[in-house]
Design an enzyme around this catalytic site. Structure first.
Site, PDB file in Angstrom:
ATOM      1  N   ASN A 111      -6.723   4.347   9.730  1.00 41.49           N
ATOM      2  CA  ASN A 111      -6.215   3.179  10.189  1.00 41.49           C
ATOM      3  C   ASN A 111      -6.268   2.929  11.808  1.00 41.49           C
ATOM      4  O   ASN A 111      -6.453   1.795  12.260  1.00 41.49           O
ATOM      5  CB  ASN A 111      -4.922   2.903   9.859  1.00 41.49           C
ATOM      6  CG  ASN A 111      -3.863   3.854   9.899  1.00 41.49           C
ATOM      7  OD1 ASN A 111      -4.160   5.146   9.563  1.00 41.49           O
ATOM      8  ND2 ASN A 111      -2.853   3.702  10.800  1.00 41.49           N
ATOM      9  N   THR A 124       9.306  -8.251 -12.498  1.00 44.84           N
ATOM     10  CA  THR A 124       8.586  -9.115 -13.000  1.00 44.84           C
ATOM     11  C   THR A 124       7.261  -9.454 -11.839  1.00 44.84           C
ATOM     12  O   THR A 124       7.432  -9.347 -10.711  1.00 44.84           O
ATOM     13  CB  THR A 124       9.276 -10.677 -12.645  1.00 44.84           C
ATOM     14  OG1 THR A 124      10.286 -10.463 -13.794  1.00 44.84           O
ATOM     15  CG2 THR A 124       8.461 -11.815 -13.181  1.00 44.84           C
ATOM     16  N   HIS A 143      -3.216  -7.482   2.345  1.00 44.29           N
ATOM     17  CA  HIS A 143      -3.040  -8.047   3.556  1.00 44.29           C
ATOM     18  C   HIS A 143      -4.033  -7.316   4.512  1.00 44.29           C
ATOM     19  O   HIS A 143      -4.123  -7.676   5.836  1.00 44.29           O
ATOM     20  CB  HIS A 143      -1.769  -7.844   4.171  1.00 44.29           C
ATOM     21  CG  HIS A 143      -1.550  -6.793   4.651  1.00 44.29           C
ATOM     22  ND1 HIS A 143      -1.286  -6.352   6.113  1.00 44.29           N
ATOM     23  CD2 HIS A 143      -0.785  -5.385   4.261  1.00 44.29           C
ATOM     24  CE1 HIS A 143      -0.726  -5.130   6.238  1.00 44.29           C
ATOM     25  NE2 HIS A 143      -0.433  -4.746   5.282  1.00 44.29           N
ATOM     26  N   GLN A 198      -7.924   0.587   4.623  1.00 43.47           N
ATOM     27  CA  GLN A 198      -8.772  -0.006   5.661  1.00 43.47           C
ATOM     28  C   GLN A 198      -9.960  -0.189   5.293  1.00 43.47           C
ATOM     29  O   GLN A 198     -10.921  -1.127   5.951  1.00 43.47           O
ATOM     30  CB  GLN A 198      -8.608   1.067   6.854  1.00 43.47           C
ATOM     31  CG  GLN A 198      -7.164   1.238   7.512  1.00 43.47           C
ATOM     32  CD  GLN A 198      -6.701  -0.170   8.236  1.00 43.47           C
ATOM     33  OE1 GLN A 198      -7.434  -1.175   8.276  1.00 43.47           O
ATOM     34  NE2 GLN A 198      -5.654  -0.318   8.287  1.00 43.47           N
ATOM     35  N   GLY A 227       0.762  -1.213  -0.087  1.00 48.14           N
ATOM     36  CA  GLY A 227      -0.102   0.047  -0.100  1.00 48.14           C
ATOM     37  C   GLY A 227       0.841   1.307   0.057  1.00 48.14           C
ATOM     38  O   GLY A 227       0.612   2.331  -0.644  1.00 48.14           O
ATOM     39  N   CYS A 240       1.683   1.118  12.941  1.00 40.00           N
ATOM     40  CA  CYS A 240       2.975   1.782  12.489  1.00 40.00           C
ATOM     41  C   CYS A 240       3.712   2.456  13.515  1.00 40.00           C
ATOM     42  O   CYS A 240       4.979   2.641  13.254  1.00 40.00           O
ATOM     43  CB  CYS A 240       2.521   2.825  11.342  1.00 40.00           C
ATOM     44  SG  CYS A 240       1.885   2.083  10.047  1.00 40.00           S
TER      45      CYS A 240
END
Length: 390
Positions: A165, A251, A215, A193, A81, A339
């Site tokens: 968040n 890739t 995630h 979120q 993100g 965080c």
């Protein structure tokens, strides 16, 4: 507590930190694993194994696009993100036509995700871009009027997250979009979120750029996506082989993209079956139990109504969250944002909302998820009340 929830949180532990990350859904894992084994081909290759990988990648892109009401070609896969936010913010400013303003201007807000704030800081420091950081009210919201007032003839981008968040507070993105459209300014929103917890449609929101993250919606870490409205020009964050429409070289991570595509399908199905309402009931039940067990000591942080259905951020009088959390053997939760984990200082988000240091340091974030049950909520409330009492 359900067996599935226990398995994902650790034996006997109620997992209430879904805003930090979610467990990988078993169906998502089943979908992606073949692309880590026999489906290992490079999607840029022209032989059968590569063609199969390319088809799987594009199928996943279509599923993610459908989840947010976009066209497949408007979805760019990224590694996180934070990378998607950087591509949106830095990419929009550096992708300007040479005839753009000599000193571009960006508008964001004080409780924005650190990835957006960091991108703005970089633009300001290294590229001479002007940045306006709007204050928020006591609920953590900005207003469309404040955005309109901040826009100047040099403004090229507004970046306001969809939901915070830490507190879950929702921003009035549709109202802000009306302002940016009228001004001819691009609008980016970080919806990491919100995805999977409430319906998202890029056309209804009116955004030009939107970040969603694997995630946070039961897919693996290491995969995210940026919606880029058709016609919006971005400068790539990573140059090289021309993958992802030239916006993100390297890739492609086919397996995790497939996982995110499957997660998008599961989330869409859950929302159709009333997942938002279920999460809201659990969130409110948790607050009710905490308030009853700790009368007069529990205070909500964030907007009472305009917030994520799964998120409860409360301060408990007489506690420090980081001191209390180690005593919660039965609950996995956060003090403020993940965080900032481990730093015994007031959350910048709560500070920006005007909370006192004492109240901010006593804040705990509880976020319910797909496998949370009413029994989990009751168990958690009792454990938190016991820890607060000690």
């Amino acid at each position: 507590m359900s067996t599935v929830a226990a398995d994902r949180a650790g034996a006997g532990v109620v997992y209430l930190d879904h805003n930090a990350t979610t467990p990988v859904d078993a169906s998502v894992l089943d979908a992606l694993l073949p692309w880590l084994s026999e489906g290992f081909g490079n999607p840029s290759s022209t032989y059968a194994r590569g063609v199969a990988a390319r088809e799987a990648l594009e199928d996943a892109r279509g599923r993610v696009a459908a989840f947010v009401g976009a066209a497949s070609e408007e979805v760019v896969f990224t590694g996180s993100g934070s990378e998607a936010d950087l591509l949106a913010v830095r990419g929009a400013v550096l992708g300007l036509h040479p005839a753009g303003p000599a000193r571009p201007h960006v508008v964001t807000q004080a409780t924005e995700h650190p990835a957006v704030l960091a991108a703005c800081d970089e633009l300001q420091q290294w590229h001479g871009v002007d940045v306006t950081v709007l204050p928020v009210d006591q609920h953590g919201q900005v207003t469309a009027a404040s955005v309109a007032e901040a826009i100047t003839p040099a403004t090229v981008l507004v970046s306001i997250m969809h939901a915070n968040n830490e507190t879950g507070t929702l921003q009035p993105i549709q109202d802000i979009a009306a302002v940016t459209r009228e001004s001819g300014v691009l609008l980016h929103t970080d919806a990491a979120q919100s995805a999977g917890k409430m319906a998202l449609d890029v056309a209804e929101l009116g955004v030009d750029l939107m970040t969603i993250v694997g995630h946070k919606m039961y897919a693996p870490k290491g995969i995210a996506a940026l919606y880029v409205r058709d016609g919006v020009a971005l400068h790539p964050v990573i140059g090289g082989g021309g993958q992802e429409r030239g916006l993100r070289a390297g890739t492609e991570n086919v397996a995790f993209a497939v996982g995110m595509g499957r997660a998008a399908d599961l989330a869409a199905d859950a929302l159709t079956r009333g997942e938002s309402a279920r999460l809201t009931r659990l969130r409110d039940l948790l607050e009710e139990h905490l308030s009853a067990l700790l009368p007069g000591r529990v205070h909500l942080n964030g907007h009472r109504d305009q917030r994520l259905p799964n998120t409860l951020n409360v301060s408990i009088d007489g506690t420090r969250a980081l001191s209390m959390l180690p005593h919660l053997d039965l609950v996995a939760a956060s003090a403020g944002s993940a965080c900032h984990a481990g730093q015994d200082r007031p959350s910048p988000v709560l500070e920006a909302m005007g909370l006192s240091p004492e109240r901010a340091l006593g804040a705990i974030r509880l976020s319910v998820g797909r496998w949370t049950t009413e029994a989990d909520v009751v168990t958690s409330a009792r454990a938190i009340a016991d820890a607060a009492g000690r």
